[in-house]
Design a protein around this motif. Sequence first.
Motif, PDB file in Angstrom:
ATOM      1  N   GLU A  26       5.547  20.145   9.341  1.00  0.00           N
ATOM      2  CA  GLU A  26       6.203  19.994   7.556  1.00  0.00           C
ATOM      3  C   GLU A  26       5.814  18.802   7.042  1.00  0.00           C
ATOM      4  OE1 GLU A  26      10.995  19.347   7.846  1.00  0.00           O
ATOM      5  OE2 GLU A  26       9.575  18.013   8.152  1.00  0.00           O
ATOM      6  N   ARG A  27       5.124  18.761   5.857  1.00  0.00           N
ATOM      7  CA  ARG A  27       4.334  18.094   4.777  1.00  0.00           C
ATOM      8  C   ARG A  27       5.414  17.256   3.748  1.00  0.00           C
ATOM      9  NH1 ARG A  27      -0.439  18.348   7.322  1.00  0.00           N
ATOM     10  NH2 ARG A  27      -0.859  19.985   7.842  1.00  0.00           N
ATOM     11  N   ARG A  28       4.766  15.402   3.878  1.00  0.00           N
ATOM     12  CA  ARG A  28       6.387  15.277   3.180  1.00  0.00           C
ATOM     13  C   ARG A  28       4.740  14.641   2.090  1.00  0.00           C
ATOM     14  NH1 ARG A  28      11.322  12.942   4.566  1.00  0.00           N
ATOM     15  NH2 ARG A  28      11.403  13.987   6.784  1.00  0.00           N
ATOM     16  N   LEU A  29       5.377  13.934   1.302  1.00  0.00           N
ATOM     17  CA  LEU A  29       4.735  14.104  -0.653  1.00  0.00           C
ATOM     18  C   LEU A  29       3.908  12.367  -0.562  1.00  0.00           C
ATOM     19  CD1 LEU A  29       4.590  14.272  -3.273  1.00  0.00           C
ATOM     20  CD2 LEU A  29       6.153  12.805  -4.039  1.00  0.00           C
ATOM     21  N   SER A  30       3.987  12.050   0.751  1.00  0.00           N
ATOM     22  CA  SER A  30       2.917  10.879   1.067  1.00  0.00           C
ATOM     23  C   SER A  30       1.883  10.901   1.839  1.00  0.00           C
ATOM     24  CB  SER A  30       4.072   9.720   1.951  1.00  0.00           C
ATOM     25  OG  SER A  30       3.956  10.254   3.067  1.00  0.00           O
ATOM     26  N   GLU A  31       2.107  12.414   2.481  1.00  0.00           N
ATOM     27  CA  GLU A  31       0.333  13.244   4.003  1.00  0.00           C
ATOM     28  C   GLU A  31       0.035  14.414   2.817  1.00  0.00           C
ATOM     29  OE1 GLU A  31       1.866  15.606   7.085  1.00  0.00           O
ATOM     30  OE2 GLU A  31       4.180  14.891   6.343  1.00  0.00           O
ATOM     31  N   ILE A  32       0.738  14.247   1.210  1.00  0.00           N
ATOM     32  CA  ILE A  32       0.077  15.242   0.597  1.00  0.00           C
ATOM     33  C   ILE A  32      -0.380  14.750  -0.904  1.00  0.00           C
ATOM     34  CG2 ILE A  32       0.208  17.260   1.562  1.00  0.00           C
ATOM     35  CD1 ILE A  32       2.096  17.692  -0.507  1.00  0.00           C
ATOM     36  N   ARG A  33      -0.367  13.210  -0.682  1.00  0.00           N
ATOM     37  CA  ARG A  33      -0.345  12.934  -1.941  1.00  0.00           C
ATOM     38  C   ARG A  33      -2.080  13.108  -2.895  1.00  0.00           C
ATOM     39  NH1 ARG A  33       0.336   7.450  -2.485  1.00  0.00           N
ATOM     40  NH2 ARG A  33      -1.445   7.078  -3.973  1.00  0.00           N
ATOM     41  N   ASP A  34      -3.101  13.007  -2.062  1.00  0.00           N
ATOM     42  CA  ASP A  34      -4.366  13.569  -2.496  1.00  0.00           C
ATOM     43  C   ASP A  34      -4.534  15.169  -3.578  1.00  0.00           C
ATOM     44  OD1 ASP A  34      -5.101  10.620  -2.518  1.00  0.00           O
ATOM     45  OD2 ASP A  34      -6.024  11.723  -0.429  1.00  0.00           O
ATOM     46  N   SER A  35      -3.235  15.651  -3.012  1.00  0.00           N
ATOM     47  CA  SER A  35      -3.938  17.379  -3.128  1.00  0.00           C
ATOM     48  C   SER A  35      -3.324  17.439  -4.712  1.00  0.00           C
ATOM     49  CB  SER A  35      -2.137  18.689  -2.516  1.00  0.00           C
ATOM     50  OG  SER A  35      -2.958  17.800  -0.945  1.00  0.00           O
ATOM     51  N   PHE A  36      -2.180  16.410  -5.601  1.00  0.00           N
ATOM     52  CA  PHE A  36      -2.175  16.443  -6.856  1.00  0.00           C
ATOM     53  C   PHE A  36      -3.050  15.820  -7.484  1.00  0.00           C
ATOM     54  CE2 PHE A  36       1.538  16.518  -4.527  1.00  0.00           C
ATOM     55  CZ  PHE A  36       2.979  17.151  -4.869  1.00  0.00           C
ATOM     56  N   LEU A  37      -3.162  16.443  -8.797  1.00  0.00           N
ATOM     57  CA  LEU A  37      -3.390  15.864  -9.456  1.00  0.00           C
ATOM     58  C   LEU A  37      -3.428  14.084 -10.422  1.00  0.00           C
ATOM     59  CD1 LEU A  37      -5.029  16.457 -12.314  1.00  0.00           C
ATOM     60  CD2 LEU A  37      -3.044  17.004 -13.966  1.00  0.00           C
ATOM     61  N   ASN A  38      -2.790  13.476 -10.208  1.00  0.00           N
ATOM     62  CA  ASN A  38      -2.660  12.181 -10.133  1.00  0.00           C
ATOM     63  C   ASN A  38      -1.357  11.682  -9.412  1.00  0.00           C
ATOM     64  OD1 ASN A  38      -3.571  11.751 -13.135  1.00  0.00           O
ATOM     65  ND2 ASN A  38      -1.871  13.119 -13.679  1.00  0.00           N
ATOM     66  N   PRO A  39      -2.005  11.761  -8.538  1.00  0.00           N
ATOM     67  CA  PRO A  39      -1.307  10.712  -7.014  1.00  0.00           C
ATOM     68  C   PRO A  39      -0.847   9.392  -6.958  1.00  0.00           C
ATOM     69  CG  PRO A  39      -3.888  11.460  -6.194  1.00  0.00           C
ATOM     70  CD  PRO A  39      -3.250  11.925  -7.817  1.00  0.00           C
ATOM     71  N   ASP A  40      -1.147   8.333  -8.241  1.00  0.00           N
ATOM     72  CA  ASP A  40      -0.488   7.116  -8.769  1.00  0.00           C
ATOM     73  C   ASP A  40       0.500   7.395  -8.945  1.00  0.00           C
ATOM     74  OD1 ASP A  40      -3.021   6.541  -7.974  1.00  0.00           O
ATOM     75  OD2 ASP A  40      -3.842   5.551 -10.256  1.00  0.00           O
ATOM     76  N   LEU A  41       0.557   8.855  -9.737  1.00  0.00           N
ATOM     77  CA  LEU A  41       2.059   9.181  -9.948  1.00  0.00           C
ATOM     78  C   LEU A  41       3.651   8.758  -9.318  1.00  0.00           C
ATOM     79  CD1 LEU A  41       2.048  11.713 -12.900  1.00  0.00           C
ATOM     80  CD2 LEU A  41       2.066   8.818 -13.360  1.00  0.00           C
ATOM     81  N   ILE A  42       3.069   9.515  -8.011  1.00  0.00           N
ATOM     82  CA  ILE A  42       3.750   9.097  -6.684  1.00  0.00           C
ATOM     83  C   ILE A  42       4.701   7.980  -6.942  1.00  0.00           C
ATOM     84  CG2 ILE A  42       3.883   9.786  -4.326  1.00  0.00           C
ATOM     85  CD1 ILE A  42       2.284  12.255  -4.866  1.00  0.00           C
ATOM     86  N   ASP A  43       3.310   6.308  -6.390  1.00  0.00           N
ATOM     87  CA  ASP A  43       4.148   5.268  -6.411  1.00  0.00           C
ATOM     88  C   ASP A  43       4.583   4.893  -7.473  1.00  0.00           C
ATOM     89  OD1 ASP A  43       1.927   5.417  -4.407  1.00  0.00           O
ATOM     90  OD2 ASP A  43       0.156   4.860  -6.281  1.00  0.00           O
ATOM     91  N   LYS A  44       4.966   5.366  -8.853  1.00  0.00           N
ATOM     92  CA  LYS A  44       5.668   4.877 -10.077  1.00  0.00           C
ATOM     93  C   LYS A  44       7.095   5.920  -9.686  1.00  0.00           C
ATOM     94  CE  LYS A  44       1.970   4.011 -12.559  1.00  0.00           C
ATOM     95  NZ  LYS A  44       0.728   4.374 -12.689  1.00  0.00           N
ATOM     96  N   MET A  45       7.129   7.074  -9.013  1.00  0.00           N
ATOM     97  CA  MET A  45       8.317   7.682  -8.516  1.00  0.00           C
ATOM     98  C   MET A  45       9.537   6.672  -8.908  1.00  0.00           C
ATOM     99  SD  MET A  45       6.536  11.084  -7.206  1.00  0.00           S
ATOM    100  CE  MET A  45       9.052  12.645  -7.164  1.00  0.00           C
ATOM    101  N   PRO A  46      10.532   7.044  -8.869  1.00  0.00           N
ATOM    102  CA  PRO A  46      11.633   6.106  -8.953  1.00  0.00           C
ATOM    103  C   PRO A  46      12.559   5.920  -7.704  1.00  0.00           C
ATOM    104  CG  PRO A  46      12.305   7.827 -10.164  1.00  0.00           C
ATOM    105  CD  PRO A  46      11.179   8.169  -9.824  1.00  0.00           C
ATOM    106  N   THR A  47      11.809   6.778  -6.456  1.00  0.00           N
ATOM    107  CA  THR A  47      12.566   6.941  -5.396  1.00  0.00           C
ATOM    108  C   THR A  47      11.918   6.132  -4.190  1.00  0.00           C
ATOM    109  OG1 THR A  47      13.529   8.109  -4.219  1.00  0.00           O
ATOM    110  CG2 THR A  47      11.593   9.172  -5.373  1.00  0.00           C
ATOM    111  N   ASP A  48      12.897   5.485  -2.990  1.00  0.00           N
ATOM    112  CA  ASP A  48      11.786   4.863  -2.268  1.00  0.00           C
ATOM    113  C   ASP A  48      11.852   5.866  -1.122  1.00  0.00           C
ATOM    114  OD1 ASP A  48      11.679   2.472  -3.138  1.00  0.00           O
ATOM    115  OD2 ASP A  48      13.717   0.909  -2.370  1.00  0.00           O
TER     116      ASP A  48
END
Length: 187
Positions: A26-48
């Motif tokens: 299973e891959r959670r968002l935090s583990e694959i954050r660098d696969s995304f174009l803008n990982p910084d946007l993950i920190d700004k997502m409205p959910t914990d």
Amino acid sequence: MTHPTDLISVSYDELTANLSKGKIVERRLSEIRDSFLNPDLIDKMPTDEDPIVYRVTAVEPSNGTGDLHYGLGIIYPGKVGPEYFLTKGHLHQARETAEVYIGLSGEGYMLLENEKTLETRMEPLGKGQIVYVPGHTAHRTVNTGDKPLTYFGVYPANAGHDYGAIGKRNFLKVIVEENGKPTLKDR
Ligand code: PAN
Ligand code: ZN
């Protein structure tokens, strides 16, 4: 070569990609954050929460010459900014080995990048679609729909997964939503 008889026959569900046997990753968002174009946007997502982006169950009946392994994958719907949820993507360690994917449910695409020519293709992968991934081709799967995307993939037992090569520089192109449609763009 003898094969363990308990892996000769396996049942699956095409909507959940659950298998009666196999190894689950299973891959959670935090583990694959660098696969995304803008990982910084993950920190700004409205959910914990740290949602599961995808899950793969692999079946490896045997490891001899000529043997096959296969897996069922499910990618949940979601986006990071305009970029759809995706798999990390990889080249096979045994670079010449190919793979066949079959879409089981949902809507999505495969991003294919030839490691020699760097040519990129965006090929539909959803229910009713088959994608042949040639050797020497980095491959990533993307869910562009609003339901889970599930798929089957079969590959030579000796293929192996090399995440390092593509992880360092990432794919050259991205699949993002533009004007409501999945669009291939330069990174
Ligand atoms: C697939 C992939 C699966 C998950 O079974 O392993 O889609 O993607 P990542 O391995 O890139 O995380 C496959 O291509 N096997 O070879
Ligand atoms: Zn593969």
